[in-house]
Design a protein around this motif. Structure first.
Motif, short mmCIF file in Angstrom:
data_model
loop_
_atom_site.label_atom_id
_atom_site.label_comp_id
_atom_site.label_asym_id
_atom_site.label_seq_id
_atom_site.Cartn_x
_atom_site.Cartn_y
_atom_site.Cartn_z
N THR A 28 15.29 44.32 11.50
CA THR A 28 15.70 42.93 11.68
C THR A 28 15.67 42.14 10.38
N GLY A 29 14.74 42.45 9.49
CA GLY A 29 14.65 41.67 8.27
C GLY A 29 13.37 40.87 8.17
N SER A 30 12.53 40.91 9.21
CA SER A 30 11.31 40.12 9.11
C SER A 30 10.32 40.77 8.15
N TYR B 33 10.81 48.36 13.66
CA TYR B 33 11.68 47.34 14.22
C TYR B 33 11.91 46.23 13.20
N ILE C 172 12.98 49.24 -0.85
CA ILE C 172 13.25 49.04 0.56
C ILE C 172 14.70 48.65 0.68
N ARG C 173 15.26 48.90 1.81
CA ARG C 173 16.67 48.54 1.98
C ARG C 173 16.78 47.16 2.60
N GLU D 224 11.28 42.27 5.39
CA GLU D 224 11.76 41.85 4.06
C GLU D 224 11.31 40.42 3.75
N ARG D 225 11.39 39.57 4.77
CA ARG D 225 10.97 38.19 4.55
C ARG D 225 9.51 38.13 4.09
N ILE D 226 8.66 38.90 4.75
CA ILE D 226 7.24 38.86 4.40
C ILE D 226 7.01 39.47 3.02
N LEU D 227 7.76 40.53 2.70
CA LEU D 227 7.63 41.13 1.38
C LEU D 227 8.00 40.16 0.27
N ALA D 228 8.88 39.23 0.57
CA ALA D 228 9.33 38.29 -0.46
C ALA D 228 8.32 37.17 -0.70
#
Ligand SMILES: Nc1ncnc2c1ncn2[C@@H]1O[C@H](COP(=O)(O)OP(=O)(O)O)[C@@H](O)[C@H]1O
Ligand SMILES: [Mg+2]
Lengths: 322, 220
Positions: B54-56, B50, B219-220, B58-62
């Motif tokens: 949503t992108g959360s 999920y 990751i996309r 990706e946010r944590i990966l950054a």
């Protein structure tokens, strides 16, 4: 602050190779505000993801905040902030908890993170929503929360991928206030992407136009417009004056196209005129002298959309992949 | 909910003949605790799917958060509430003749946690690999989890099965884990515990290695 050399990214999808970014060279100095402008699929997000170490470049190199993205990705991550294209908040968490957690990820202690979160919630107009779960926020509220997440640790270099998408005009203005203040008060370097040309136009000093994975222009919005697209001039004359005017306008357009429309005895000419505002007065005088006075004129300054059209032959809005 | 379903069965099993000299409960309970912890940690990746959309994620990966702590944190997050549930079941069973050895059980939970980190990291990798194809995640998770559980003697003693099953169970890290938990829940510490710890540590090491490899792919 940023330096890239021939940065490239290709994706392998099934048997097909997608060249998302085809060798871009970018230099951004500390304190700059730069917008990547381009249609959907141009490669903006992919470029940003390489700069933020979320994607490994296929070839080429990039130094971000003084650190090489391939050699020390964690070092880059510690020095930057990133607000992605999606929503950063975890759906089942409360807004305040996610913000504090984000601060903790960057090594802040809980009390500093809490104080900073309160401050951001307040200034992004989210104070009443602190205890709400993310899934209950509206699209615009989520986007503002994303901005708050990205600002928690007050990064010196901030990347924003389509920050204002999904916001109403008032919140967009609010967001921009915030970004501008950030620059003024902290000298933050800001790199953002947008496919709203008006946004790139009015907000950033420097616009990097990207299309099909390549940089096709890189300058201030004002210079891009002045150099690549003239003002749009529309002149109405009586039908009997049209033949004389046609020659005059043709010469002024210097090889550019002159459109002509006839309606009820009035002919409307439309043409692009480099530095139109300066040339128009003498043009009108020439028309008068030739006995073919204008009945009305309209002079529109160019937009970045016109620049894009000039560069690619396509419209920014419709010009996605092909 | 689990407790509600479990309760009625408990009463019935109390009088049943014992396995290998232990009371049924003493034998069965550690298996239950392992099983629910397994279910939980093997689903670590499902929440991730999920967040990938949503992108959360990706946010944590950054953020500078290290990849291994990201995975360990997630695995333990799924693990903890389920283990608490397991403990609750154990406590409820005390009146029915279950003997609770707190220190041994605590050690058992530590071993289970280490194993859970490995399994969680594997589940996490599976979710990353099967991105945008959720059915793959569930398919693989189900087809692996059930045979592994049956071949570990979690539910029924493996000694009762055919020889090939016994051989297969020797290659199943879960077998060692379950044996260790049984030994510990019975209030003893011995060879099984040690083997369980080794199996858990190996699983964790393999899981984290696979996980970190997967996480650093695109990751996309
Ligand atoms: N992970 C990926 N795998 C395959 N193709 C991708 C991936 N990410 C992006 N692309 C493709 O690369 C191109 C550029 O995408 P993107 O950088 O997202 O564009 P933009 O952000 O400018 O809209 C598009 O054709 C897109 O489909
Ligand atoms: Mg994009």
């Amino acid at each position: 602050m940023i330096h890239t050399e021939k940065l490239t990214k290709t994706f392998q999808v099934k048997k097909e190779t997608v060249e998302a970014v085809k060798g871009v060279d970018i230099d951004v100095a500390p304190g700059e505000l730069v917008a990547f402008l381009g249609p959907n699929g141009a490669g903006k997000s992919t470029t940003l993801r390489m700069l933020t170490t979320l994607l490994r470049p296929t070839s080429g190199s990039a130094t971000v905040a003084g650190v090489d993205v391939a050699a020390d990705p964690a070092g880059v991550r510690a020095r930057i902030g990133y607000i992605g294209q999606g929503n950063g908040g975890g759906h089942s968490f409360r807004v305040i908890d996610e913000l504090v957690m984000q601060g903790r990820f960057y090594g802040m202690n809980t009390s500093d993170a809490t104080a900073r979160a309160q401050e951001l919630l307040h200034s992004l107009d989210l104070a009443d929503l602190a205890k709400r779960t993310v899934i209950k926020l509206s699209g615009g509220q989520r986007r503002r929360m994303d901005v708050a997440l990205g600002l928690m640790h007050s990064p010196r270099l901030l990347f924003l991928d389509e920050p204002s998408t999904g916001m109403d005009p008032q919140n967009r203005a609010n967001l921009w206030d915030h970004i501008m203040r950030l620059r003024q008060e902290h000298g933050t370097t800001i790199v953002l992407t947008t496919h709203y040309m008006d946004e790139a136009d009015s907000m950033s000093e420097r616009v990097i136009v990207i299309d099909h994975g390549r940089i096709i222009a890189d300058d201030t919005a004002a210079r891009l417009k002045a150099n690549l697209a003239g003002d749009l001039l529309a002149v109405e004359v009586a039908a009997e004056s049209a033949p004389g005017v046609r020659g005059l306008l043709g010469r002024a357009a210097a090889g550019g196209e002159v459109q002509e429309n006839r309606l009820d005895g009035v002919v409307t000419f439309r043409l692009r005129l480099p530095e139109g505002a300066r040339i128009a007065p003498s043009l009108l005088k020439d028309m008068n002298d030739a006995g073919a006075p204008a009945q009305s004129i309209e002079l529109k300054p160019p937009t970045l959309d016109d620049v894009f059209l000039e560069l690619t032959g396509r419209n920014l809005r419709e010009g996605a992949n092909q | 909910m689990f407790l509600g379903l479990f309760g009625p069965l408990l009463g019935a099993s109390v009088g049943a003949p014992a396995f290998g000299g232990q009371s049924t409960l003493q034998w069965f309970l550690p298996g239950v605790v392992v099983m629910i912890a397994l279910f939980g940690t093997s689903m670590t990746g499902s929440n991730l799917q999920y967040e990938l959309m949503t992108g959360s994620y990706e946010r944590i990966l950054a953020t500078p958060l290290s990849r291994s702590s990201l995975m360990i944190g997630r695995a333990l997050k799924e693990w903890a509430p389920l283990v608490l549930q397991g403990l609750l079941i154990a406590l409820v069973c005390i009146p029915f003749g279950f003997v609770f050895h707190p220190l041994h059980v605590l050690l058992g939970l530590v071993i289970l946690g280490i194993f859970g980190i490995g399994l969680g990291a594997l589940s996490y990798s599976l979710a990353l690999v099967s991105q945008n194809k959720e059915w793959i995640f569930w398919g693989v998770q189900q087809t692996l989890l059930f045979p592994l559980m049956i071949l570990s003697g979690i539910m029924l003693p493996i000694e009762a099965g055919p020889a090939w099953m016994k051989t297969a169970s020797l290659f199943n890290p879960l077998t060692y884990l379950v044996n260790a938990e049984r030994e510990l829940f019975a209030g003893t510490i011995g060879g099984h515990t040690l083997w369980g710890l080794v199996a858990a540590a190996v699983t964790a090491a393999v899981g984290l290695a696979v996980g970190i490899r997967t996480i650093s792919r695109d990751i996309r």
